[in-house]
Design a protein around this motif. Structure first.
Motif, short mmCIF file in Angstrom:
data_model
loop_
_atom_site.label_atom_id
_atom_site.label_comp_id
_atom_site.label_asym_id
_atom_site.label_seq_id
_atom_site.Cartn_x
_atom_site.Cartn_y
_atom_site.Cartn_z
N SER A 182 -1.02 -17.44 -63.56
CA SER A 182 0.17 -16.61 -63.69
C SER A 182 0.15 -15.88 -65.03
CB SER A 182 1.42 -17.49 -63.60
OG SER A 182 2.59 -16.75 -63.90
N LEU A 234 11.49 -10.48 -65.55
CA LEU A 234 10.08 -10.69 -65.84
C LEU A 234 9.22 -9.67 -65.12
CD1 LEU A 234 10.07 -14.49 -64.87
CD2 LEU A 234 10.60 -13.57 -67.13
N CYS A 278 2.86 -13.65 -67.19
CA CYS A 278 4.30 -13.44 -67.16
C CYS A 278 4.76 -12.81 -68.47
CB CYS A 278 5.00 -14.78 -66.93
SG CYS A 278 6.78 -14.67 -66.82
N ARG A 310 5.54 -9.88 -63.68
CA ARG A 310 4.71 -11.06 -63.41
C ARG A 310 3.57 -10.72 -62.48
NH1 ARG A 310 6.58 -16.43 -60.13
NH2 ARG A 310 5.22 -17.96 -61.14
N GLN A 334 0.42 -12.85 -60.32
CA GLN A 334 -0.17 -14.13 -59.93
C GLN A 334 -1.52 -13.84 -59.27
OE1 GLN A 334 3.44 -15.60 -57.71
NE2 GLN A 334 2.89 -17.50 -58.74
#
Length: 268
Positions: free
Chosen positions: A99, A154, A101, A156, A158
């Motif tokens: 991740s 956020l 972030c 983000r 992934q």
């Protein structure tokens, strides 16, 4: 629309080893002028047309709302709003992905956990300031946000490892893993298509079932075998017999053996 360069990076990262894939996406979380431009264009379009809807998908999961900027089988890029006033129950979630972030509106505060020998262990508090980039290997690391009044905004990304993703939830008080799941979007799509072939009686498609038996996880291989048996039991019997002899997972091998012993004499 996201910039063409990001779209290409997401596409290329989907075919790259995990570390290379993360390196391809990381610059777009460090330098986010493209994201500000995306928001500005969207606001301008909505001012011009109150009924305008951006061409982006939205989703919601518990206290989190996501605007999906890019998504492939392995790469997700989202703008996420988390209602931090709602505690996430008594669990610590390890997503099984890497991740990236970046807080956009308020600092993030939380407790860091590591997954060691099947237990989640608290390793101290962590504060991530607006504009900083938090990178976690969520196969073994997790940040559990502290409940706060302000929502967290956020940016983000992934990035999943190649193959099935294994996620875990650990009990907050004891650290014991209480739930695990395996997610493989490619297999899920394959199984859905096999189910459709089975429901429509396409016995000529048997070779696709045989090919799908080479799935990476034992449960996946058995799920394919069930579909194959339902489509054409006689054609599937040789594969079932082979699974009963050579399947590396003991539980699935025993299940295949019992099934073959129950079906085989009836089909002889």
């Amino acid at each position: 629309m996201i910039p063409a360069a990001l779209a290409r990076a997401v596409d290329d990262a989907g075919r790259a080893p995990l570390e290379d894939a993360v390196a391809m996406i990381r610059p777009y979380l460090r330098h986010i002028g493209w994201f500000h431009a995306l928001l500005a264009d969207g606001l301008m379009a909505m001012r011009a047309d109150p009924l305008h809807l951006p061409p982006l998908r939205a989703s919601r999961n518990d206290a989190a709302r996501h605007l999906v900027l890019a998504r492939t089988e392995r790469i997700w890029v989202t703008a996420t709003v988390v209602d931090r006033s709602k505690a996430r129950g008594d669990g610590v979630h390890f997503s099984g992905r890497v991740s990236l972030c970046r807080p956009l509106a308020h600092d993030l505060r939380g407790t860091m956990y590591r997954l060691e020998n099947g237990r989640a262990i608290a390793v101290g508090e962590r504060r991530v300031r607006v504009g900083d980039l938090l990178e976690l290997d969520e196969r073994c690391e997790a940040l559990r946000l502290m409940p706060e009044a302000d929502a967290a905004l956020l940016l983000r990304a992934q990035v999943a490892p190649d193959g099935p993703v294994r996620s875990h939830v650990a009990d907050l008080s004891s650290g014991t893993v209480v739930a695990s799941a395996q997610a493989d979007e490619r297999h899920a799509r394959t199984l859905m298509l096999l189910s459709l072939l089975r429901l429509t009686g396409w016995r000529d498609a048997a070779r696709h079932f045989v090919d799908a038996l080479d799935a990476p996880l034992p449960g996946q291989r058995w799920a394919v075998m069930r579909e194959y048996l339902a489509l054409d039991t006689a054609a599937a019997l040789p594969c079932l017999a082979d699974m009963a002899r050579t399947e590396p997972d003991a539980a699935v091998r025993a299940l295949a053996r019992r099934t073959f012993e129950g079906i085989g004499p009836c089909r002889a």
